[in-house]
Design an enzyme around this catalytic site. Structure first.
Site, PDB file in Angstrom:
ATOM      1  N   TYR A 202       0.832  -1.204   0.000  1.00  0.00           N
ATOM      2  CA  TYR A 202       0.000   0.000   0.000  1.00  0.00           C
ATOM      3  C   TYR A 202       0.869   1.257   0.000  1.00  0.00           C
ATOM      4  CZ  TYR A 202      -3.723   3.206   1.541  1.00  0.00           C
ATOM      5  OH  TYR A 202      -4.628   4.242   1.654  1.00  0.00           O
ATOM      6  N   LYS A 206       1.006   4.166  -2.878  1.00  0.00           N
ATOM      7  CA  LYS A 206       0.660   5.565  -2.580  1.00  0.00           C
ATOM      8  C   LYS A 206       1.850   6.499  -2.821  1.00  0.00           C
ATOM      9  CE  LYS A 206      -3.629   4.850  -1.655  1.00  0.00           C
ATOM     10  NZ  LYS A 206      -4.699   5.385  -2.511  1.00  0.00           N
TER      11      LYS A 206
HETATM   12  C1  LIG Z   1       4.783  11.192  11.903  1.00  0.00           C
HETATM   13  C2  LIG Z   1       3.761  10.274  12.401  1.00  0.00           C
HETATM   14  C3  LIG Z   1       4.089   8.874  12.004  1.00  0.00           C
HETATM   15  C4  LIG Z   1       2.853   8.066  11.872  1.00  0.00           C
HETATM   16  C5  LIG Z   1       3.190   6.641  11.666  1.00  0.00           C
HETATM   17  C6  LIG Z   1       2.097   5.809  11.124  1.00  0.00           C
HETATM   18  C7  LIG Z   1       0.920   6.539  10.584  1.00  0.00           C
HETATM   19  C8  LIG Z   1       0.000   5.637   9.894  1.00  0.00           C
HETATM   20  C9  LIG Z   1      -1.320   6.302   9.677  1.00  0.00           C
HETATM   21  C10 LIG Z   1      -2.023   5.695   8.512  1.00  0.00           C
HETATM   22  C11 LIG Z   1      -3.088   6.643   8.025  1.00  0.00           C
HETATM   23  C12 LIG Z   1      -3.540   6.361   6.638  1.00  0.00           C
HETATM   24  C13 LIG Z   1      -4.164   5.014   6.466  1.00  0.00           C
HETATM   25  C14 LIG Z   1      -4.885   5.030   5.153  1.00  0.00           C
HETATM   26  O1  LIG Z   1      -4.050   5.113   4.060  1.00  0.00           O
HETATM   27  C15 LIG Z   1      -5.895   3.926   5.012  1.00  0.00           C
HETATM   28  C16 LIG Z   1      -5.327   2.610   5.369  1.00  0.00           C
HETATM   29  O2  LIG Z   1      -4.342   2.172   4.868  1.00  0.00           O
HETATM   30  S1  LIG Z   1      -6.213   1.819   6.583  1.00  0.00           S
HETATM   31  C17 LIG Z   1      -5.214   0.374   6.884  1.00  0.00           C
HETATM   32  C18 LIG Z   1      -4.007   0.696   7.731  1.00  0.00           C
HETATM   33  N1  LIG Z   1      -3.342  -0.534   8.033  1.00  0.00           N
HETATM   34  C19 LIG Z   1      -2.527  -0.725   9.091  1.00  0.00           C
HETATM   35  O3  LIG Z   1      -2.241   0.205   9.831  1.00  0.00           O
HETATM   36  C20 LIG Z   1      -2.030  -2.135   9.329  1.00  0.00           C
HETATM   37  C21 LIG Z   1      -2.676  -2.636  10.585  1.00  0.00           C
HETATM   38  N2  LIG Z   1      -2.157  -3.960  10.978  1.00  0.00           N
HETATM   39  C22 LIG Z   1      -2.783  -5.092  10.569  1.00  0.00           C
HETATM   40  O4  LIG Z   1      -3.718  -5.096   9.798  1.00  0.00           O
HETATM   41  C23 LIG Z   1      -2.245  -6.381  11.147  1.00  0.00           C
HETATM   42  O5  LIG Z   1      -1.451  -6.066  12.273  1.00  0.00           O
HETATM   43  C24 LIG Z   1      -1.380  -7.186  10.158  1.00  0.00           C
HETATM   44  C25 LIG Z   1      -0.304  -6.324   9.560  1.00  0.00           C
HETATM   45  C26 LIG Z   1      -2.297  -7.752   9.081  1.00  0.00           C
HETATM   46  C27 LIG Z   1      -0.710  -8.341  10.937  1.00  0.00           C
HETATM   47  O6  LIG Z   1      -1.722  -9.010  11.665  1.00  0.00           O
HETATM   48  P1  LIG Z   1      -1.298 -10.093  12.770  1.00  0.00           P
HETATM   49  O7  LIG Z   1      -2.553 -10.585  13.385  1.00  0.00           O
HETATM   50  O8  LIG Z   1      -0.314 -11.024  12.194  1.00  0.00           O
HETATM   51  O9  LIG Z   1      -0.491  -9.241  13.861  1.00  0.00           O
HETATM   52  P2  LIG Z   1      -1.138  -8.223  14.932  1.00  0.00           P
HETATM   53  O10 LIG Z   1      -2.265  -7.484  14.351  1.00  0.00           O
HETATM   54  O11 LIG Z   1      -1.339  -8.951  16.236  1.00  0.00           O
HETATM   55  O12 LIG Z   1       0.063  -7.203  15.109  1.00  0.00           O
HETATM   56  C28 LIG Z   1       1.330  -7.669  15.687  1.00  0.00           C
HETATM   57  C29 LIG Z   1       1.923  -6.478  16.388  1.00  0.00           C
HETATM   58  O13 LIG Z   1       2.214  -5.459  15.420  1.00  0.00           O
HETATM   59  C30 LIG Z   1       1.568  -4.262  15.782  1.00  0.00           C
HETATM   60  N3  LIG Z   1       1.140  -3.528  14.593  1.00  0.00           N
HETATM   61  C31 LIG Z   1       0.512  -4.050  13.541  1.00  0.00           C
HETATM   62  N4  LIG Z   1       0.236  -3.086  12.624  1.00  0.00           N
HETATM   63  C32 LIG Z   1       0.702  -1.932  13.158  1.00  0.00           C
HETATM   64  C33 LIG Z   1       0.697  -0.580  12.699  1.00  0.00           C
HETATM   65  N5  LIG Z   1       0.182  -0.214  11.524  1.00  0.00           N
HETATM   66  N6  LIG Z   1       1.268   0.376  13.476  1.00  0.00           N
HETATM   67  C34 LIG Z   1       1.814   0.008  14.676  1.00  0.00           C
HETATM   68  N7  LIG Z   1       1.850  -1.257  15.174  1.00  0.00           N
HETATM   69  C35 LIG Z   1       1.282  -2.220  14.406  1.00  0.00           C
HETATM   70  C36 LIG Z   1       0.394  -4.687  16.614  1.00  0.00           C
HETATM   71  O14 LIG Z   1      -0.051  -3.638  17.403  1.00  0.00           O
HETATM   72  C37 LIG Z   1       0.956  -5.843  17.378  1.00  0.00           C
HETATM   73  O15 LIG Z   1       1.706  -5.320  18.446  1.00  0.00           O
HETATM   74  P3  LIG Z   1       1.724  -6.088  19.868  1.00  0.00           P
HETATM   75  O16 LIG Z   1       2.454  -7.386  19.575  1.00  0.00           O
HETATM   76  O17 LIG Z   1       2.443  -5.168  20.775  1.00  0.00           O
HETATM   77  O18 LIG Z   1       0.291  -6.333  20.230  1.00  0.00           O
HETATM   78  N1  LIG Z   2      -9.705   5.918   4.923  1.00  0.00           N
HETATM   79  C1  LIG Z   2      -8.478   6.361   5.140  1.00  0.00           C
HETATM   80  O1  LIG Z   2      -8.007   6.442   6.287  1.00  0.00           O
HETATM   81  C2  LIG Z   2      -7.611   6.773   3.969  1.00  0.00           C
HETATM   82  C3  LIG Z   2      -6.473   7.530   4.241  1.00  0.00           C
HETATM   83  C4  LIG Z   2      -5.644   7.897   3.179  1.00  0.00           C
HETATM   84  C5  LIG Z   2      -5.966   7.552   1.897  1.00  0.00           C
HETATM   85  N2  LIG Z   2      -7.086   6.819   1.662  1.00  0.00           N
HETATM   86  C6  LIG Z   2      -7.393   6.488   0.267  1.00  0.00           C
HETATM   87  O2  LIG Z   2      -8.632   7.103  -0.081  1.00  0.00           O
HETATM   88  C7  LIG Z   2      -9.279   6.331  -1.085  1.00  0.00           C
HETATM   89  C8  LIG Z   2     -10.685   5.977  -0.630  1.00  0.00           C
HETATM   90  O3  LIG Z   2     -10.556   5.189   0.516  1.00  0.00           O
HETATM   91  P1  LIG Z   2     -11.801   4.906   1.508  1.00  0.00           P
HETATM   92  O4  LIG Z   2     -11.280   4.963   2.881  1.00  0.00           O
HETATM   93  O5  LIG Z   2     -12.942   5.754   1.112  1.00  0.00           O
HETATM   94  O6  LIG Z   2     -12.076   3.385   1.154  1.00  0.00           O
HETATM   95  P2  LIG Z   2     -13.427   2.590   0.915  1.00  0.00           P
HETATM   96  O7  LIG Z   2     -13.035   1.156   0.988  1.00  0.00           O
HETATM   97  O8  LIG Z   2     -14.502   3.122   1.789  1.00  0.00           O
HETATM   98  O9  LIG Z   2     -13.800   2.980  -0.603  1.00  0.00           O
HETATM   99  C9  LIG Z   2     -13.016   2.531  -1.669  1.00  0.00           C
HETATM  100  C10 LIG Z   2     -13.924   2.379  -2.867  1.00  0.00           C
HETATM  101  O10 LIG Z   2     -13.134   2.027  -3.991  1.00  0.00           O
HETATM  102  C11 LIG Z   2     -13.807   1.013  -4.703  1.00  0.00           C
HETATM  103  N3  LIG Z   2     -12.838   0.205  -5.470  1.00  0.00           N
HETATM  104  C12 LIG Z   2     -11.961  -0.687  -4.979  1.00  0.00           C
HETATM  105  N4  LIG Z   2     -11.273  -1.265  -5.972  1.00  0.00           N
HETATM  106  C13 LIG Z   2     -11.735  -0.729  -7.125  1.00  0.00           C
HETATM  107  C14 LIG Z   2     -11.434  -0.919  -8.492  1.00  0.00           C
HETATM  108  N5  LIG Z   2     -10.515  -1.834  -8.870  1.00  0.00           N
HETATM  109  N6  LIG Z   2     -12.102  -0.197  -9.411  1.00  0.00           N
HETATM  110  C15 LIG Z   2     -13.057   0.693  -9.028  1.00  0.00           C
HETATM  111  N7  LIG Z   2     -13.393   0.930  -7.749  1.00  0.00           N
HETATM  112  C16 LIG Z   2     -12.734   0.219  -6.812  1.00  0.00           C
HETATM  113  C17 LIG Z   2     -14.516   0.182  -3.640  1.00  0.00           C
HETATM  114  O11 LIG Z   2     -15.576  -0.577  -4.185  1.00  0.00           O
HETATM  115  C18 LIG Z   2     -14.975   1.268  -2.682  1.00  0.00           C
HETATM  116  O12 LIG Z   2     -16.252   1.718  -2.990  1.00  0.00           O
HETATM  117  C19 LIG Z   2      -8.403   5.094  -1.309  1.00  0.00           C
HETATM  118  O13 LIG Z   2      -7.555   5.308  -2.422  1.00  0.00           O
HETATM  119  C20 LIG Z   2      -7.563   5.029  -0.029  1.00  0.00           C
HETATM  120  O14 LIG Z   2      -6.333   4.378  -0.260  1.00  0.00           O
HETATM  121  C21 LIG Z   2      -7.922   6.413   2.653  1.00  0.00           C
END
Ligand SMILES: CCCCCCCCCCCCC[C@@H](O)CC(=O)SCCNC(=O)CCNC(=O)[C@H](O)C(C)(C)COP(=O)(O)OP(=O)(O)OC[C@H]1O[C@@H](n2cnc3c(N)ncnc32)[C@H](O)[C@@H]1OP(=O)(O)O
Ligand SMILES: NC(=O)c1ccc[n+]([C@@H]2O[C@H](COP(=O)([O-])OP(=O)(O)OC[C@H]3O[C@@H](n4cnc5c(N)ncnc54)[C@H](O)[C@@H]3O)[C@@H](O)[C@H]2O)c1
Length: 276
Positions: A202, A206
């Protein structure tokens, strides 16, 4: 003539009520009345929004419509796109879109042919290219680097990065061939700048969106007619955590950690409530 049952009308426009679509009976709030000031700013604009069926893309569609734009709401999930159009006041609701009826379209932005057909359908529907294009379509397949599968990498790059390449290119080609200016907004993420645990795919996608958009801006932005300058603005936006279905998949313990770093102490909302 669109084939029967294709979900498209005679113009190739996606039907706002696809076959078998069961309109939500209640719950979705009607479009709020528009104040004149907000109607004027974008009244002549046709806006294409991808990922319009959910979260940020739906909120962007609502805001663009409130400011007078006509919205072409595209999503992989056609029903979700139709629901967004319904929220905007539905097909043919001139009162909400002085420039024409909002319309839903279905496309997978990671597929070149689908994106080409999308731009063709939008231009067939509205007789012009979209002057505003907001690429919100995106997904996550989070996993630690040591365990991430090739498929998780490939799919996230295909949708989040290649999808934005395809939409940006097709939209810019349509604007250039029509001699129109425009504004292309690509949704990246703060993760593209600072990285994030569990998101090598991801974060790379991005970060790529940032570089792609900066380059497109250099090539397309010049007002003077260069071999490459066309008065098309290109910008990327890097949101932090916003409460949407995408972030609802994040483990609560991780959300708690991140919220602890956010000065306001809570995630953002798609409507961008700056005063909450
Ligand atoms: C200047 C400021 C710096 C800021 C730094 C980070 C900012 C990030 C902000 C993001 C904002 C934008 C997000 C946006 O773009 C939309 C998204 O992308 S939403 C999805 C975001 N995804 C994540 O953050 C990943 C989350 N983690 C997971 O999904 C799972 O942990 C996974 C990677 C799939 C692994 O799962 P599994 O079950 O194998 O492990 P655990 O979940 O038990 O985690 C193990 C330990 O790792 C720690 N952990 C996991 N992910 C994070 C993370 N993103 N940040 C910090 N720590 C993380 C988790 O807490 C466990 O720790 P512990 O063993 O102490 O419990
Ligand atoms: N939610 C957050 O925290 C966050 C932060 C930073 C950036 N973003 C970005 O903002 C955008 C929107 O995210 P969101 O949080 O609204 O997610 P969301 O999952 O609510 O919406 C995403 C939408 O994109 C559509 N989509 C997925 N794959 C597609 C494809 N191949 N073709 C057409 N449509 C498709 C899904 O059906 C869904 O309706 C994404 O690009 C995400 O990476 C989200």
């Amino acid at each position: 003539m669109a084939p029967r049952g294709s979900g498209l009308d005679w113009r190739g426009c996606a039907l706002a009520t696809p076959p078998g679509w069961d309109w939500p009976s209640a719950g979705c709030p009607p479009a709020r009345p528009l104040d004149m000031a907000s109607q004027l700013r974008l009244r002549s604009a046709l806006a294409l929004v991808t990922g319009a069926g959910s979260g940020i893309g739906r909120a962007v569609s609502v805001r663009l419509a409130k400011e007078g734009a006509t919205v072409a709401a595209c999503d992989l999930d056609r029903a979700a796109a139709c629901e967004t159009v319904w929220l905007l006041g539905g097909q043919g609701s001139e009162k909400v879109a002085p420039g024409g009826a909002h319309t839903a379209f279905q496309a997978d932005v990671s597929e070149a042919g689908a994106v080409r057909r999308l731009l063709e359908q939008v231009q067939a529907c509205f007789s012009r290219p979209p002057s505003v294009v907001v690429s919100c379509a995106g997904l996550t397949r989070d996993e630690f680097l040591l365990r991430m599968s090739e498929d998780d990498w490939d799919r996230v790059i295909a949708v989040n990065l290649k999808g934005i390449f395809l939409v940006t290119q097709a939209a810019a080609q349509a604007l250039v061939s029509s001699g129109c200016r425009g504004s292309i907004i690509n949704i990246s993420s703060i993760v593209g700048k600072v990285g994030n645990v569990g998101q090598t795919n991801y974060a790379a996608s991005k970060a790529g969106v940032i570089g792609l958009t900066q380059t497109a801006a250099r090539e397309l932005g010049r007002l003077v007619r260069h071999p490459w300058g066309h008065g098309i603005r290109c910008n990327s936006v890097l949101p932090g955590f916003i409460t949407t279905p995408m972030t609802q998949k994040v483990p609560q313990k991780v959300l708690d950690k991140v919220i602890g770093m956010i000065p306001m102490g809570h995630l953002g909302d798609p409507e961008g409530g700056l005063f909450m």
